[in-house]
Write an enzyme that holds these catalytic residues in place. Structure first.
Site, mmCIF file in Angstrom:
data_model
loop_
_atom_site.group_PDB
_atom_site.id
_atom_site.type_symbol
_atom_site.label_atom_id
_atom_site.label_comp_id
_atom_site.label_asym_id
_atom_site.label_seq_id
_atom_site.Cartn_x
_atom_site.Cartn_y
_atom_site.Cartn_z
ATOM 1 N N MET A 122 42.959 47.560 50.141
ATOM 2 C CA MET A 122 43.972 46.862 49.358
ATOM 3 C C MET A 122 44.882 47.823 48.594
ATOM 4 O O MET A 122 44.642 49.016 48.536
ATOM 5 C CB MET A 122 43.284 45.904 48.375
ATOM 6 C CG MET A 122 42.444 44.835 49.048
ATOM 7 S SD MET A 122 41.547 43.784 47.872
ATOM 8 C CE MET A 122 42.905 42.956 47.030
ATOM 9 N N HIS A 123 45.949 47.260 48.028
ATOM 10 C CA HIS A 123 46.812 47.892 47.020
ATOM 11 C C HIS A 123 47.760 48.958 47.565
ATOM 12 O O HIS A 123 48.630 49.428 46.822
ATOM 13 C CB HIS A 123 45.983 48.528 45.891
ATOM 14 C CG HIS A 123 44.874 47.685 45.367
ATOM 15 N ND1 HIS A 123 45.058 46.404 44.898
ATOM 16 C CD2 HIS A 123 43.543 47.939 45.244
ATOM 17 C CE1 HIS A 123 43.903 45.906 44.501
ATOM 18 N NE2 HIS A 123 42.964 46.805 44.704
ATOM 19 N N ASP A 171 39.836 43.728 51.941
ATOM 20 C CA ASP A 171 38.518 44.127 52.435
ATOM 21 C C ASP A 171 37.363 43.387 51.764
ATOM 22 O O ASP A 171 36.414 42.961 52.441
ATOM 23 C CB ASP A 171 38.328 45.640 52.353
ATOM 24 C CG ASP A 171 38.693 46.233 50.994
ATOM 25 O OD1 ASP A 171 38.978 45.473 50.042
ATOM 26 O OD2 ASP A 171 38.703 47.467 50.880
#
EC number: 2.7.1.17
Length: 485
Positions: free
Chosen positions: A81-82, A236
């Site tokens: 992520m991110h 995830d």
């Protein structure tokens, strides 16, 4: 026969998992990925490597299971992520992806982390999130920022290649600081704070919905039917939750990897940003999840293992299978700082109460207890032990029966251990692909795997461990005052 494909874009590898219509694994393939660190605190990855890795794993599956790959009816995506994947006109990549563990935008994160931002997003704005990274780019790479037309999360760049569609889903998007997490939609207010228009954001779908069809060119290359549904998928951790069936309120999973994650599902939106607890959308429509993180879980045991020059499994085996009362020795597992509930990057770990007869078994016991107490912090940040009915244990630390008995007692909840098998993010992604392709009820698909064991709290030890947890909690402010003044 119909089959389903899960693609999990991890930090260190891209994994593909092929399952049949009964969710039984058919084949798997994995290709390593590298992370570049050109400066201190920087962490970057070339998005082109994700495409190359996907081509490689699909080549492997085609060589090993050609008929089964040709029968793919749905594809699901999971990913770290991110990350900020920054695209220009024509969707060309403008720079390497700035990764989740990149800390260069810590000043920008502080600036964005206002009460208004927390009210909209439900979260602290952490340096690892996507929005502060774009503010950093605006300030430090202004010529490049002027060319930005689109920003995608890592797995969504992979989706763009697979389908030609710029789409994201709720669970991953909630980690950008651009999503109104309660409304499950982009926030014009948060986008304006980074000088980005709504047109820079992908279209949003739920994780179980189709985001588009597989491009004919790619389908032909691997013998798959063109246009098969590519599900929204999940970040995830949300995809991992789908893999182990954590989709009902009151359920959760306890991940004892290098870091520790306590992930719980909730039917309502109840953010608690002041506790450094993440509140994100789930990959399932109408659900949210909360996630507490301790930065050194099995990592604490690995540190002690290196110090004592003995394997982690051998260290925990010394304790046997019978849970004992709490140790006099107290361990704070803050070897790399701590996330939940302190959000304190500067705090560090400590043993308190060392004695002349302290041996390695006592140190191991204290480390396991310290990590268990740090996970209790995550439970408390989410509302307390009464909010969790059951936790599914995953990760390397779940191999220790002693640790699971300890966790059940400290967290005051049942902990269950799945049978051996692959129930991670790739499996969750494949399940989401099945939902998108068939329209099946997610609750009927995302079930709990067969269980190998159950661990109940040991009633006689709940009280003593509550007392020990209070002593543990008292240690943090004392250590902070010494280390940080």
């Amino acid at each position: 026969m119909q089959t389903y494909l899960g693609l999990d874009l991890g930090t260190s590898s891209l994994k593909a998992l092929l399952i049949d219509e009964n969710q039984a694994p058919i084949g798997t393939a994995s290709v390593p990925l590298t992370v570049e660190r050109p400066h201190f605190g920087w962490s970057e990855q070339d998005p082109k490597s994700w495409i190359s890795a996907t081509e490689a794993v699909l080549d492997q599956l085609k060589a090993a299971h050609p008929a089964e790959l040709a029968a793919v009816a749905g594809i699901g995506l999971s990913g770290h992520m991110h990350g900020a994947t920054i695209l220009g006109e024509g969707d060309e990549v403008l720079r390497p992806c700035i990764m989740w563990n990149d800390t260069r935008s810590h000043e920008e994160a502080k600036e964005l982390d206002t009460e208004e931002a927390r009210a909209i997003t439900g979260n602290i704005v952490f340096p690892g999130f996507t929005a502060p990274k774009l503010l950093w780019v605006k300030r430090h790479e202004p010529e490049l920022f002027a060319k930005v037309k689109r920003v995608l999360l890592p797995k969504d760049y992979l989706r763009l290649w697979l389908t030609g569609e710029a789409v994201s889903e709720m669970s991953d998007s909630a980690g950008t600081s651009w999503l109104d997490t309660g409304k499950r939609d982009w926030s014009p207010v948060m986008l304006a704070k980074t000088d980005l228009p709504l047109s820079a954001m992908p279209r949003l779908v739920e994780g179980t919905e189709s985001s588009g069809g597989l491009r004919a060119e790619l389908a032909s290359k691997w013998g798959i039917k063109a246009g098969v549904a590519v599900a929204g998928g999940g970040g995830d951790n949300a995809a991992s939750a789908c893999g182990v069936g954590v989709v009902a309120p009151g359920t959760g999973f306890l991940s004892l990897g290098t870091s520790g994650v306590l992930f719980t599902s909730s039917a309502g939106y109840d953010p608690r940003p002041e506790t450094a607890l993440h509140t994100f959308c789930h990959a399932i429509p109408g659900l949210w999840h909360q996630m507490g993180v301790t930065l050194s879980a099995a990592g604490s045991l690995e540190w002690l293992s290196k110090l004592l020059e003995e394997k982690p499994g051998d260290l925990t085996a010394r304790l046997g299978d019978t849970l004992e009362g709490p140790s006099r020795l107290v361990f704070l597992p803050y070897l790399s700082g701590e996330r939940t509930p302190h959000n304190d990057a500067a705090i560090r770990g400590v043993f308190a109460g060392l004695e002349a007869d302290t041996d390695r078994a006592a140190m191991v016991k204290a480390v396991l207890e310290g990590v268990a107490f740090s996970m209790r912090d995550c439970v408390e940040a989410g509302g307390g032990t009464e909010t969790v009915d059951k936790l599914i244990a995953v990760g390397a630390g779940s191999r220790s029966r002693y640790w699971l008995k300890l966790m059940a007692t400290v967290l005051e909840t049942e902990i269950v251990l799945p049978q051996s098998g692959d129930f991670g993010a790739a499996f969750g992604a494949a399940r989401l692909g099945l939902c998108a392709a068939t329209g099946a009820d997610p609750l009927s698909v995302l079930t709990v795997p067969p269980l190998a064991d159950r661990f109940q709290p040991e009633e006689s030890l709940i009280g003593p461990f509550r007392d020990a947890y209070r002593r543990y909690r008292a240690l943090y402010p004392a250590v902070k005052s010494v280390l940080q003044g």
